[in-house]
Design an enzyme around this catalytic site. Structure first.
Site, short mmCIF file in Angstrom:
data_model
loop_
_atom_site.label_atom_id
_atom_site.label_comp_id
_atom_site.label_asym_id
_atom_site.label_seq_id
_atom_site.Cartn_x
_atom_site.Cartn_y
_atom_site.Cartn_z
N LYS A 78 -59.04 -2.98 -37.01
CA LYS A 78 -59.32 -1.95 -38.14
C LYS A 78 -59.15 -2.39 -39.58
O LYS A 78 -57.87 -2.84 -39.73
CB LYS A 78 -58.63 -0.71 -37.65
CG LYS A 78 -59.38 0.68 -38.72
CD LYS A 78 -58.45 1.81 -38.15
CE LYS A 78 -59.19 3.06 -38.94
NZ LYS A 78 -58.59 4.44 -38.10
N SER A 153 -61.85 8.18 -37.08
CA SER A 153 -62.07 7.29 -38.23
C SER A 153 -62.12 5.72 -37.65
O SER A 153 -62.69 4.98 -38.35
CB SER A 153 -61.14 7.16 -39.20
OG SER A 153 -59.73 6.82 -38.88
N SER A 177 -57.81 9.62 -34.61
CA SER A 177 -58.97 8.70 -34.78
C SER A 177 -58.88 7.42 -34.06
O SER A 177 -59.74 6.36 -34.12
CB SER A 177 -58.34 8.09 -36.25
OG SER A 177 -59.03 8.96 -37.32
#
Lengths: 486, 96
Positions: A78, A153, A177
């Site tokens: 990420k 997210s 997330s």
């Protein structure tokens, strides 16, 4: 070669048996990214040359007899994990030009384990969002239906794994997330106990809630990766100095005799009927395997979303005050004075959702409102945490849905923050209490995946992973691929 | 709870965020909605409840020994800076 249909564990076995090399594997996934990323927007940076260099090192290590269980396995990070020498944007214009000068501990550990990093994945800006629509780099698309969001997210990580552009990807989970996007794209994802995985080198959002974890096809894959990620780190003052269990060895623990509590508050009116039916069926499967299933109530849990939307913005407003246009990050053109430099750099660098959260946090921390909002929310956080403690006095695991609905259409919820925030109604509780939790695929509504959430007491990752693994030995939802990416 | 445009302007000033005139009513509306939403916290009885700042109450945050552990990497770090002159971060004049 259908390498991408294999799980991380299967790829690791293939590498160990010299069916293919790490370089071949990296090339395979880089080619898949090349072909599909235009449509999915899952990666914001692809580090092909670095990946091939790491893969060559992995092959050399194996040839020299120095390979570990993950040597040569490709992964993605990420874009919130600092990666030395590689842009770390956090999905924001503010960090569009930021090349991290050091590695996050998670990145360092996974590198040391021999994994091959393919690149950095798209995400909601500063991890603030549940749909990946707040990214400066545009929305990520759900591989099961490109009109839908992948969740957020960690939406880029989730979409990358679901479309098998990467066998696994790191994520972070502040209010859901990792778990919510895992559910919405049909992969497995674990948020460990707060303090289990180092936060050093993660761009901070809400420091008392943030925790790093991983998304992969199967729970067994998560166990393999978490084993490499977890452990004490003196560079994170909230890292916990406790031995890391052997998650892989403990995967085989049977469900027989495990007491599982079904959270009544998670099966109420907000839950879409078809999603609820799949979750109920999944819980029944756990029962068939010998788990003792009982109903459990955590009466303060419905207050977790309002609690979170005081605590998280408050911490975010403090954390994001470091972005001042002076030492790194976006700077506005021709500032008139220092205040203008701060306000315009921040006004231009942050997107609308980040600004909204900073302002919410600034307000609830401001003189005259601190007690009414922030202190009150911290007290309700105690009530929610105590509810979980009482529940875990009776049961070993809690279960329920991960998300109230399957993936929704891009654009459907962007105009109303409250509707968007309520997506995380089932995931936020675990963050407030610091509990480990995971989501595993448990069926489909139409063509869209649904996730089952499991929550364990602090440091109960082994039991969590073993229960998810037992469920996955009896089901194949986690093995299904979107037709376009099969 | 309903915030006015001037409330939003004051919050934005505290947060050092430039907000355009066109954005003010949009934020006034959404921030008011958020504050109304979180008001349901008042339904919880917390008179005798301790506030929670850290999820692992028993785990004390450590202090590290006061020893130098980092090496000088100023040049590397300053590569990310918008404006550096002679090893110094440059900002607009602060003192007249």
């Amino acid at each position: 070669m259908t390498l991408h249909t294999r799980s991380v564990a299967e790829l690791a076995a293939g590498l160990a048996h010299k069916e293919f090399s790490a370089v071949e594997l990296a090339e395979h996934f880089l080619a898949r990214i090349d072909a599909a990323n235009g449509a999915l927007n899952a990666f914001v940076t692809v580090t092909a040359e670095r990946a091939l260099a790491q893969a060559r090192r992995a092959d050399a290590a194996r040839a020299a007899g120095r390979a570990g269980p993950l040597t040569g396995v490709p992964i993605a990070h990420k874009d919130l994990f600092c990666t030395d020498g590689v842009r770390t944007s956090c999905g924001s214009r503010m960090l569009d030009n930021f090349v991290a000068p050091y590695d996050a501990t998670v990145v360092e550990r996974l590198d040391a384990a021999g994994t091959v990093s393919l690149g950095k994945t798209n995400m909601d800006e500063f991890a603030m969002g549940s749909s990946n629509e707040t990214s400066y780099y545009g929305p990520v698309r759900n591989p099961w239906d490109p009109r839908c969001v992948p969740g957020g997210s960690s939406g880029g990580s989730a979409a990358a794994v679901a479309a098998r552009l990467a066998p696994a990807a790191t994520g972070t989970d502040t209010g859901g997330s990792i778990r919510q996007p895992a559910a919405l794209v049909g992969v497995s994802g674990i948020k460990p106990t707060y303090g289990r995985v180092s936060r050093y080198g993660l761009v901070a959002f809400a420091s008392s809630l943030d925790q790093a974890g991983v998304l992969a096809p199967a729970a067994a894959d998560c166990a393999l990766l978490l084993a490499a990620m977890a452990g004490f780190d003196p560079r994170d003052s909230t890292s916990v100095d406790r031995p890391v269990p052997d998650y892989v060895a403990e995967l085989g623990a049977p469900l027989r005799g495990v007491r599982i509590g079904v959270l009544e508050e998670f099966l109420g009116p907000g839950l879409e009927a078809a999603t609820g039916a799949l979750v109920t069926a999944a819980i029944a499967e756990l029962g068939r395997q010998g788990a003792e299933v009982v109903a459990v109530s955590c009466p303060n849990l419905p207050l977790s979303v309002p609690t979170y939307y005081v605590v998280a913005p408050a911490e975010c407003s403090s954390n994001l005050s470091r972005f001042d246009g002076v030492r790194f990050g976006h700077r506005c053109r021709e500032p008139r004075d220092l205040t203008d430099l701060y306000t315009r750099s921040r006004g231009e660098g942050f997107g609308p959702e980040v600004k909204r959260r900073i302002m919410t946090g600034t307000y609830v921390l401001s003189a005259g409102y601190f007690d009414a909002y922030y202190l009150k929310a911290q007290k309700v956080r105690t009530l929610i945490s105590d509810d979980f403690k009482r529940a875990f006095g009776r049961v070993d695991l809690l279960v329920g849905p991960t998300s109230p609905t399957p993936a929704f259409a891009i654009g459907a919820k962007v105009d109303d923050p409250i509707t968007m925030y309520l997506n995380d109604i089932y995931t936020i509780g675990a963050n407030l209490a610091g509990l480990p939790a995971m989501s595993v695929p448990c069926g489909f509504v139409g063509q869209l995946p649904v996730g089952l959430q499991l929550i364990a007491p602090h440091f109960g990752e082994s039991r969590l992973l073993a229960a998810a693994h037992a469920y996955q030995l009896a089901t194949d939802f986690h093995r299904r691929l979107p037709a376009a990416y099969a | 709870m309903s915030l006015t445009r001037s409330d939003v302007e004051a919050i934005a000033r505290l947060a050092r965020l430039e907000i355009t005139a066109a954005e003010l009513p949009v934020y006034a509306d959404s921030l008011s909605k958020i504050l109304s939403f979180v008001e349901q916290l008042n339904s919880a009885q917390t008179a005798s409840t301790e506030p929670m700042a850290h999820p692992l109450a028993g785990e004390l945050q450590r202090l590290r020994p006061d020893a130098v552990t980092e090496t000088d990497q100023r040049e590397k770090f300053q590569r990310n800076a918008p404006l550096v002159v002679a090893g110094l971060y440059v900002v607009p004049k602060v003192i007249e």
